[in-house]
Design a protein around this motif. Structure first.
Motif, PDB file in Angstrom:
ATOM      1  N   LYS A 193       0.855  -1.194   0.000  1.00 55.36           N
ATOM      2  CA  LYS A 193       0.000   0.000   0.000  1.00 55.36           C
ATOM      3  C   LYS A 193       0.884   1.235   0.000  1.00 55.36           C
ATOM      4  N   GLU A 194       0.341   2.324  -0.490  1.00 56.10           N
ATOM      5  CA  GLU A 194       1.100   3.560  -0.418  1.00 56.10           C
ATOM      6  C   GLU A 194       1.062   4.047   1.021  1.00 56.10           C
ATOM      7  N   THR A 196       1.560   6.270   4.470  1.00 60.56           N
ATOM      8  CA  THR A 196       1.512   7.657   4.926  1.00 60.56           C
ATOM      9  C   THR A 196       2.918   8.045   5.362  1.00 60.56           C
ATOM     10  N   GLN A 199       3.924   6.330   8.517  1.00 60.52           N
ATOM     11  CA  GLN A 199       4.203   4.904   8.297  1.00 60.52           C
ATOM     12  C   GLN A 199       5.539   4.721   7.589  1.00 60.52           C
ATOM     13  N   VAL A 219      -2.080   3.404  17.855  1.00 61.36           N
ATOM     14  CA  VAL A 219      -3.435   2.982  18.178  1.00 61.36           C
ATOM     15  C   VAL A 219      -3.923   1.978  17.140  1.00 61.36           C
ATOM     16  N   THR A 220      -4.933   1.231  17.513  1.00 59.63           N
ATOM     17  CA  THR A 220      -5.539   0.282  16.595  1.00 59.63           C
ATOM     18  C   THR A 220      -5.971   1.045  15.338  1.00 59.63           C
ATOM     19  N   SER A 222      -3.828   2.347  13.156  1.00 63.09           N
ATOM     20  CA  SER A 222      -2.832   3.316  12.701  1.00 63.09           C
ATOM     21  C   SER A 222      -1.936   2.739  11.610  1.00 63.09           C
ATOM     22  N   GLY A 223      -2.056   1.445  11.357  1.00 66.83           N
ATOM     23  CA  GLY A 223      -1.282   0.846  10.287  1.00 66.83           C
ATOM     24  C   GLY A 223      -0.054   0.083  10.768  1.00 66.83           C
ATOM     25  N   LYS A 224      -0.059  -0.395  11.996  1.00 66.26           N
ATOM     26  CA  LYS A 224       1.082  -1.169  12.496  1.00 66.26           C
ATOM     27  C   LYS A 224       1.306  -2.405  11.634  1.00 66.26           C
ATOM     28  N   THR A 225       0.210  -3.089  11.292  1.00 63.79           N
ATOM     29  CA  THR A 225       0.332  -4.298  10.483  1.00 63.79           C
ATOM     30  C   THR A 225       0.933  -3.961   9.123  1.00 63.79           C
ATOM     31  N   GLU A 226       0.445  -2.882   8.540  1.00 63.57           N
ATOM     32  CA  GLU A 226       0.964  -2.423   7.250  1.00 63.57           C
ATOM     33  C   GLU A 226       2.473  -2.213   7.366  1.00 63.57           C
ATOM     34  N   ARG A 258      -4.321 -10.827   4.353  1.00 67.24           N
ATOM     35  CA  ARG A 258      -3.491  -9.633   4.132  1.00 67.24           C
ATOM     36  C   ARG A 258      -2.106 -10.009   3.637  1.00 67.24           C
ATOM     37  N   PHE A 375      -5.069   5.558  10.336  1.00 61.27           N
ATOM     38  CA  PHE A 375      -4.987   5.697   8.902  1.00 61.27           C
ATOM     39  C   PHE A 375      -6.252   6.366   8.376  1.00 61.27           C
ATOM     40  N   ASN A 544     -11.451  -6.159  12.467  1.00 58.12           N
ATOM     41  CA  ASN A 544     -12.008  -4.884  12.033  1.00 58.12           C
ATOM     42  C   ASN A 544     -13.524  -4.939  11.939  1.00 58.12           C
ATOM     43  N   ARG A 584     -13.594   2.904  13.085  1.00 54.23           N
ATOM     44  CA  ARG A 584     -12.384   2.616  12.318  1.00 54.23           C
ATOM     45  C   ARG A 584     -12.410   3.236  10.941  1.00 54.23           C
TER      46      ARG A 584
END
Ligand code: ADP
Ligand code: ZN
Length: 725
Positions: A193-194, A196, A199, A219-220, A222-226, A258, A375, A544, A584
């Motif tokens: 993904k593009e 931020t 990130q 925070v949940t 925010s893109g931690k997994t990304e 994912r 995000f 989610n 979310r």
């Protein structure tokens, strides 16, 4: 040392049997490597072991037996031996038990062979039956996967003749397949993904070589997994393996998808829900390098990686990382140990880190990378307390008028509400209105919890269930048993009454037969299949719910009542986590906490969102009390069928504390454990507290060395105990 032993040379083998020493054997014909997995004779049996080093030779050479054979798997690497040795020393676990953890693969000794597997065929079915449909549905659901006859029949819940019947018609294809195939290659060069700016900065900060540990906080949403998927990509590009540990097995399917979206293939999976055949394959492929990424539960840490370059611990604060049975270890801490030995990078991801991790980051031992916003447009939910002292509520109702009002608004808008209560079942207590008797488990000192859905009473300690009686077991009065207090099932009833036209669902792990059913159900709900979701902590984790805009916490005070050292921390984490479920997508969410003590410091810090202030206050309090992570602690649980001898042993240990005193440690107890009896065994606990730098393990080992456990007495040491049950 050459690392190779010629035939007849003495080797020292650690077996998986509960012996506290290495055994000498002669290397077999053809010799063997250091670290080789071998089969050796032990008395009349053949057992599994690992060649740990040269033999001691302190035994008559001619009486020493030979290794029977060397298994056809790569030898255990030095780094893994070192890891098991150090982890065993830290948790005071015998090496044999550590080796058992590292060899938990079925058929390790079997030669590579072919086997019959079944997958979707192209033939027509002459006559469709419900059983046949089930088989085809399983094959469809698992896409290209193949099954053995037994697995397929079991998954579908049919007899194996049904599968054979379909195979005869070609609707199911039967083929020979090598037992263990490599996993499909993951492609890190596919575009992600593009990111931020936030990130992207985090990804750069994570790009490190060699050992390091980083707290990835955000925070949940925010893109931690990304972000950590990019760290996985970087690791794969270097040709090294990656491991992602997740806490809740029921919820991994979203994550697997994912991974597939990002890398074009699915990773290897390792957890209790994986079939034996697949476990065997994963174990071997991890050792061969045929598995690049493993997604798994804590025990995946003990797989024989060929070159592990990255370990992600997602939701690192989660208490399920602590194994509470058998070998008592904390996978988060062991991850750091393992990574430091193999030059890997650790990413500890969390919205609400454990105090230990937070303190390590504060002290500069761990790096800290923060994602500050959610995000897209989603913002943190607005948090408010509902002061229950001011709400007008009849005795057996738990949804306050304020909360009810808010839920009604959401229903009107077509949005979802989550009502959170961390209690399974219908009611936590069943009381006789005639004599006051409380129904407790016969084997444990714990209340039986009514599960109305199952029409049974259940003990949450030992799992024992019995039918719900109609008469009091004590005074025999008929129909006077009353449920006291709420569980999620009861909340389901209350909400269905308050909102007769709404779709109300209860999400609790015990209401679903299989984790597959549960997963499917959660997905359907997330897509909008319910107006009101009532859930236990199961829903607080990972999944989610894009339509969810309101979270109502029925009892925010619940976690604060115990005497647990981590009560405040756990409540803080759980409340933040649950609140994070709201809003979310584009809409801002609201989280409402029903509480009788809105001025409690934990509740106020949850509400005003000042996390650093919470951590600092909590850290200061623990430091003052010399509690972890500023001091060291170990729990000792003694148990036995009779209470007397258990206490006698506890008292003897408490009296003979010289070894502990020498390192500045102190013993507290013996005292009955908070749950004083489980499965018929009486439990007594001692707590040992020591200053931070104390050599606690050595002192503990010396302290318990003279103990001879008579009869059915048991002693278990828990280093850094997480819970106090
Ligand atoms: P966390 O792990 O912190 O809870 P996720 O990585 O799951 O956050 O991100 C939350 C949601 O936002 C996911 O659906 C994710 O795909 C999406 N998302 C996060 N970052 C981006 C991005 N840069 N571009 C597109 N979608 C993103
Ligand atoms: Zn019980």
């Amino acid at each position: 040392m050459s690392g190779f032993f010629h035939e007849g040379e003495l080797v020292g083998v650690v077996t998986t049997q509960p012996l506290d020493r290495m055994l000498d054997y002669k290397a077999p014909e053809g010799g063997c490597h250091l670290g080789a997995f071998v089969e050796v004779p032990l008395g009349p049996r053949k057992v599994l072991g690992v060649v740990w080093g040269p033999g001691k030779g302190d035994f008559d050479y001619f009486k020493i037996r030979s290794v029977i054979r060397v298994l056809d798997v790569p030898p255990m690497r030095d780094e893994m031996k070192e890891f098991l040795t150090r982890a065993g020393a830290y948790t005071l676990t015998p090496l044999s038990a550590m080796v058992r953890l590292a060899t938990r693969s079925p058929g390790l000794g079997d030669p590579p062979a072919m086997r019959k597997v079944f997958r979707m065929g192209t033939g027509e079915v002459d006559r469709m039956t419900p059983a046949r449909e089930k088989v085809l549905a399983v094959l469809e659901e698992f896409g290209g996967l193949s099954f053995t006859l037994k697995e397929l029949a079991e998954q579908a819940g049919v007899g194996s003749s049904v599968v054979k019947g379909l195979a005869a018609q070609g609707a199911v294809r039967e083929e020979d397949s090598p037992r263990d195939l490599p996993f499909a290659r993951l492609d890190p060069s596919r575009p992600g993904k593009e990111l931020t700016e936030d990130q992207a900065t985090a990804v750069v900060a994570l790009d490190r070589d060699g050992y390091s540990t980083t707290l990835l906080k955000g925070v949940t949403g925010s893109g931690k997994t990304e972000v950590y998927l990019e760290a996985v990509a970087a690791c794969l590009r270097k040709g090294r393996q990656a491991l992602v540990l997740l806490p809740e097995i029921a919820l991994t399917s979203e994550f697997l998808t994912r991974v597939e979206d990002r890398f074009g293939a699915r990773p290897a999976e390792w957890h209790s829900g994986v079939t034996m055949t697949e476990r065997r394959r994963v174990w071997r492929m991890v050792a061969d390098g045929g598995a690049e990424l493993v997604v798994g539960a804590r025990s995946a840490l003990f797989l024989p990686y060929r070159d592990l370059g990255l370990i992600v611990v997602d939701e690192e604060h989660d208490s399920s990382y602590k194994q509470e049975e058998g070998v008592l270890y904390n996978a988060r801490d062991m991850t750091v140990l393992r990574a430091s030995l193999c030059g890997a990078q650790v990413v500890l991801a969390s919205a609400t880190p454990s105090l230990e991790t937070w303190a390590n980051a504060e002290a500069g031992k761990y790096a800290r990378v923060e994602l500050t916003s959610r995000f897209g447009d989603a913002v943190l939910p607005e948090m408010r307390a509902i002061d229950m002292r001011r709400e007008d509520l009849p005795g057996s109702r738990w949804v306050s008028p304020t909360l009810q009002n808010e839920i009604a608004k959401r229903i009107e808008l077509g949005e979802q509400s989550l009502v959170f209560l961390n209690r399974r079942g219908y009611a936590p207590m069943t009381l006789c209105r005639a004599c006051g008797h409380q129904i407790v488990c016969e084997h444990c000192d714990a209340r039986m919890v009514e599960h109305r859905f199952l029409k049974r009473l259940m003990c949450h300690q030992c799992g024992e269930t019995k039918p719900m009686p109609t008469a009091c077991p004590s005074c025999e009065a008929e129909d006077r048993l009353a449920p006291i207090g709420p569980g999620v099932e009861r909340m389901g009833e209350e909400l269905a009454e308050l909102f007769p036209d709404a779709r109300v669902v209860v999400l609790s792990s015990d209401l679903y037969g299989t984790s597959r059913e549960l997963k499917a159900h959660i997905e359907a709900i997330a897509e909008g299949g319910a107006d009101i979701i009532i859930g236990t902590q199961l829903v607080a984790k990972g999944h989610n719910f894009p339509h969810l805009t309101l979270v109502g916490v029925i009892d925010a005070d619940l976690g604060l009542q115990g005497s647990d050292l981590r009560a405040a921390e756990k409540t803080f984490q759980l409340m933040r986590q649950v609140a994070g479920r709201a809003g979310r997508a584009e809409k801002r969410g609201v989280a409402l906490l029903q509480t009788f003590q809105p001025e409690h410091p934990v509740i106020t810090s949850i509400l005003n969102g000042d996390e650093e202030a919470f951590w600092k206050a909590e850290a200061a309090e623990r430091e003052q009390a010399g509690m972890p992570p500023y001091g060291r602690m170990a729990g000792v649980i003694l148990s036995g069928p009779e209470v007397g001898p258990v206490f006698d042993l506890g008292n003897a240990l408490a009296r003979n504390d010289g070894a502990l005193k020498r390192v500045g440690a102190q013993v507290y107890g013996p005292a009955p454990a908070p749950i004083a009896r489980i499965r018929g065994r009486h439990r007594v606990r001692l707590l040992v507290k020591a200053p931070k730098g104390a050599a606690l393990q050595g002192a503990l080992a010396e302290w318990i060395r003279p103990v001879r456990l008579k009869g059915d007495l048991r002693l278990q040491i828990d280093i850094d105990p997480q819970s106090f049950f």
